[in-house]
Design a protein around this motif. Structure first.
Motif, PDB file in Angstrom:
ATOM      1  N   SER A 120      -3.473  45.536  29.339  1.00 52.10           N
ATOM      2  CA  SER A 120      -3.790  44.724  30.511  1.00 52.10           C
ATOM      3  C   SER A 120      -3.301  45.431  31.770  1.00 52.10           C
ATOM      4  CB  SER A 120      -3.105  43.359  30.394  1.00 52.10           C
ATOM      5  OG  SER A 120      -1.693  43.504  30.415  1.00 52.10           O
ATOM      6  N   ARG A 121      -3.824  44.997  32.917  1.00 46.59           N
ATOM      7  CA  ARG A 121      -3.322  45.550  34.177  1.00 46.59           C
ATOM      8  C   ARG A 121      -1.839  45.237  34.347  1.00 46.59           C
ATOM      9  NH1 ARG A 121      -8.604  43.912  36.007  1.00 46.59           N
ATOM     10  NH2 ARG A 121      -9.822  45.712  36.737  1.00 46.59           N
ATOM     11  N   ALA A 122      -1.405  44.073  33.861  1.00 45.28           N
ATOM     12  CA  ALA A 122       0.018  43.721  33.942  1.00 45.28           C
ATOM     13  C   ALA A 122       0.866  44.722  33.169  1.00 45.28           C
ATOM     14  CB  ALA A 122       0.239  42.307  33.426  1.00 45.28           C
ATOM     15  N   ALA A 151      -3.862  45.666  42.320  1.00 47.39           N
ATOM     16  CA  ALA A 151      -2.858  45.473  43.367  1.00 47.39           C
ATOM     17  C   ALA A 151      -2.069  44.185  43.139  1.00 47.39           C
ATOM     18  CB  ALA A 151      -3.528  45.458  44.740  1.00 47.39           C
ATOM     19  N   ASP A 152      -2.754  43.118  42.730  1.00 48.56           N
ATOM     20  CA  ASP A 152      -2.053  41.861  42.415  1.00 48.56           C
ATOM     21  C   ASP A 152      -1.049  42.080  41.288  1.00 48.56           C
ATOM     22  OD1 ASP A 152      -3.414  40.483  44.360  1.00 48.56           O
ATOM     23  OD2 ASP A 152      -4.918  39.647  42.994  1.00 48.56           O
ATOM     24  N   VAL A 202       7.768  55.770  47.619  1.00 52.24           N
ATOM     25  CA  VAL A 202       6.562  56.080  46.847  1.00 52.24           C
ATOM     26  C   VAL A 202       5.374  55.365  47.469  1.00 52.24           C
ATOM     27  CG1 VAL A 202       5.477  56.042  44.568  1.00 52.24           C
ATOM     28  CG2 VAL A 202       7.964  56.246  44.745  1.00 52.24           C
ATOM     29  N   LEU A 203       4.243  56.082  47.575  1.00 52.52           N
ATOM     30  CA  LEU A 203       2.972  55.451  47.916  1.00 52.52           C
ATOM     31  C   LEU A 203       2.297  55.054  46.605  1.00 52.52           C
ATOM     32  CD1 LEU A 203       3.581  57.127  50.553  1.00 52.52           C
ATOM     33  CD2 LEU A 203       1.109  57.251  50.843  1.00 52.52           C
ATOM     34  N   VAL A 204       2.026  53.778  46.426  1.00 49.87           N
ATOM     35  CA  VAL A 204       1.400  53.272  45.203  1.00 49.87           C
ATOM     36  C   VAL A 204      -0.050  52.938  45.521  1.00 49.87           C
ATOM     37  CG1 VAL A 204       1.515  51.595  43.341  1.00 49.87           C
ATOM     38  CG2 VAL A 204       3.624  52.357  44.452  1.00 49.87           C
ATOM     39  N   VAL A 205      -0.966  53.586  44.800  1.00 49.38           N
ATOM     40  CA  VAL A 205      -2.392  53.513  45.106  1.00 49.38           C
ATOM     41  C   VAL A 205      -3.104  52.624  44.095  1.00 49.38           C
ATOM     42  CG1 VAL A 205      -4.494  54.870  45.405  1.00 49.38           C
ATOM     43  CG2 VAL A 205      -2.288  55.835  46.059  1.00 49.38           C
ATOM     44  N   ALA A 206      -3.967  51.734  44.590  1.00 48.05           N
ATOM     45  CA  ALA A 206      -4.833  50.915  43.740  1.00 48.05           C
ATOM     46  C   ALA A 206      -6.267  51.337  43.995  1.00 48.05           C
ATOM     47  CB  ALA A 206      -4.642  49.430  44.037  1.00 48.05           C
ATOM     48  N   ASP A 207      -6.763  52.283  43.185  1.00 51.78           N
ATOM     49  CA  ASP A 207      -8.107  52.847  43.357  1.00 51.78           C
ATOM     50  C   ASP A 207      -8.690  53.140  41.979  1.00 51.78           C
ATOM     51  OD1 ASP A 207     -10.415  54.188  44.157  1.00 51.78           O
ATOM     52  OD2 ASP A 207      -9.360  56.087  44.409  1.00 51.78           O
TER      53      ASP A 207
END
Length: 422
Positions: A180-182, A214-215, A263-268
């Motif tokens: 899962s994304r979680a 991102a959530d 840290v830059l955290v990317v959601a892509d």
């Protein structure tokens, strides 16, 4: 022809001579038409076959054809994505099946872009397929489940990471092999927490999957005590795929200016811009998330716990590295094979029941056995923290404890779950 007299029975070898004489009488009687035709072959029945035919177990696989890239795409999905992983696992199952009297066959179906997944699933079920691997997004997965509901079909989700499938939309006949994304977010946040990189700058893409990931990152950061110091949408388009220079690049260069973050955290999830971020920020910053430092079930650099031999066998068979989707398909087929071996059955209903039980686990080149969470039927497994060409760590990290297993520190725990299997 006369039979031996009774006193001859008592002599050494008399019983054998009596049996031979009786057989001769039977053959002669058959030749003379006394009691019907009797041949030498029918006089002595052949022994039963000592090796009965193996019990066959057929699995289906639903996937959708991969559209060709417009020109050249370094990250293009191969046409045999997931299917090759399942085929390798079929070979592994049949190797064991030689000793257990079981055989396995795969029936892959590749859907056209607009082809109905539910109709294809019904056709497979009509043909006797009761175990179906689904390499499709969440919406198609639910359509497939609706199409075969009540027909004794068990599904293995190897693609959809949506948390809702393990919560409000969970189904009793779906096993989730894909994380899962979680779980993915928790694996990454555990590593950052362990490193004490606690200040995060979250950059979120425009796609629905980006928003969902991102959530998950926001919830996970709170769970492990990390702070999101900036949370911004990406509005500069797919620069990660762009090959031309433009004023937009200058705007993107200063996008991170003035933010004090570790840290830059990317959601892509679509790989539109995440690979553009590293080394183009105003200040030197680490990048993690869907690009940079990532969490996943598999990685081409994975070679621990005997996994080098799996990597090599896949490479020899396909001439390409094993992807996470290939591994997840491999794992789904191996789950079936392991359950059939240990439960000593090929009945799909019995196999699904065994996989739900606490007695089921499977060695999967992860250092510890994987198993199934009973509350949402998610496969619990370690996740690899990796940079593009190397493994950095493995989650769960040391020090993150759980009363049942450290693997349950990744994702939604039982007491927090909204899943009500039905």
């Amino acid at each position: 022809m006369s039979l031996p007299r009774r006193r001859d029975w008592m002599r050494p070898g008399g019983s054998r001579r009596l049996l031979a004489a009786a057989c001769a009488v039977m053959l002669c009687a058959g030749a003379l038409g006394m009691g019907g035709p009797v041949s030498a072959q029918s006089a002595v029945a052949p022994p039963p076959d000592a090796t009965p035919a193996p019990m066959e177990l057929r699995l289906g696989l639903l996937t959708r054809e991969v559209p060709p890239p417009p020109l050249y795409d370094l990250l293009a999905v191969p046409a045999d994505d997931a299917v090759s992983g399942a085929e390798l696992a079929i070979k592994d199952n049949n190797t064991t099946g030689q000793f257990t009297g079981q055989s396995y066959a795969l029936e892959p179906v590749t859907l056209a872009e607009d082809e109905d997944a539910g109709a294809a699933a019904r056709k497979l079920a009509d043909g006797g397929i009761k175990l179906l691997i689904v390499n499709l997004p969440a919406a198609d997965l639910l359509k497939v489940d609706d199409a075969v509901k009540g027909r004794g079909v068990t599904l293995f989700n190897i693609a959809a990471t949506d948390d809702a499938l393990r919560a409000e939309q969970c189904r009793a006949d779906i096993f989730h092999v894909a994380p899962s994304r979680a779980m993915l977010a928790d694996a990454l946040m555990q590593f950052l927490a362990m490193k004490r990189w606690s200040k995060l700058f979250l950059i979120v893409g425009p796609n629905p999957g980006d928003q969902l990931y991102a959530d998950a990152l926001r919830k996970s950061a709170k769970k492990f005590g990390l702070k999101i110091v900036a949370d911004k949408p990406w509005t500069f388009g797919p620069l990660g795929r762009d090959r031309s220079d433009s004023i937009t690049r200058s705007d993107a260069l200063v996008f991170s200016r003035g933010v004090d973050a570790d840290v830059l955290v990317v959601a892509d999830e679509a790989n539109d811009f995440g690979n553009y971020i590293p080394y183009r920020t105003f200040e030197p910053r680490l990048v993690a998330g869907t690009q940079g430092l990532t969490a996943g079930t598999w990685h081409p650099a994975q070679d621990a716990w005997g996994s080098a031999q799996l990597q090599n066998r896949f490479l020899r068979a396909t001439n390409r590295p094993m992807r996470a989707s290939d591994y997840q398909a491999w794992l789904a087929v191996r789950m079936v094979g392991e359950a059939a071996t240990r439960a000593k059955t090929t009945d799909p209903v019995a196999l699904a029941k065994f996989m739900r039980s606490p007695d089921f686990n499977l060695a999967a080149f992860k250092g510890v056995p994987v198993s199934v969470r009973p509350w949402d039927q998610q496969v619990r497994q370690p996740l690899l923290i990796a940079q593009p060409l190397g493994i950095v760590s493995v989650a769960p990290e040391e020090g993150f404890l759980h009363q049942r297993t450290p693997l349950d520190t990744l994702g939604v725990d039982e007491r927090e779950s909204k899943c009500r299997l039905k």
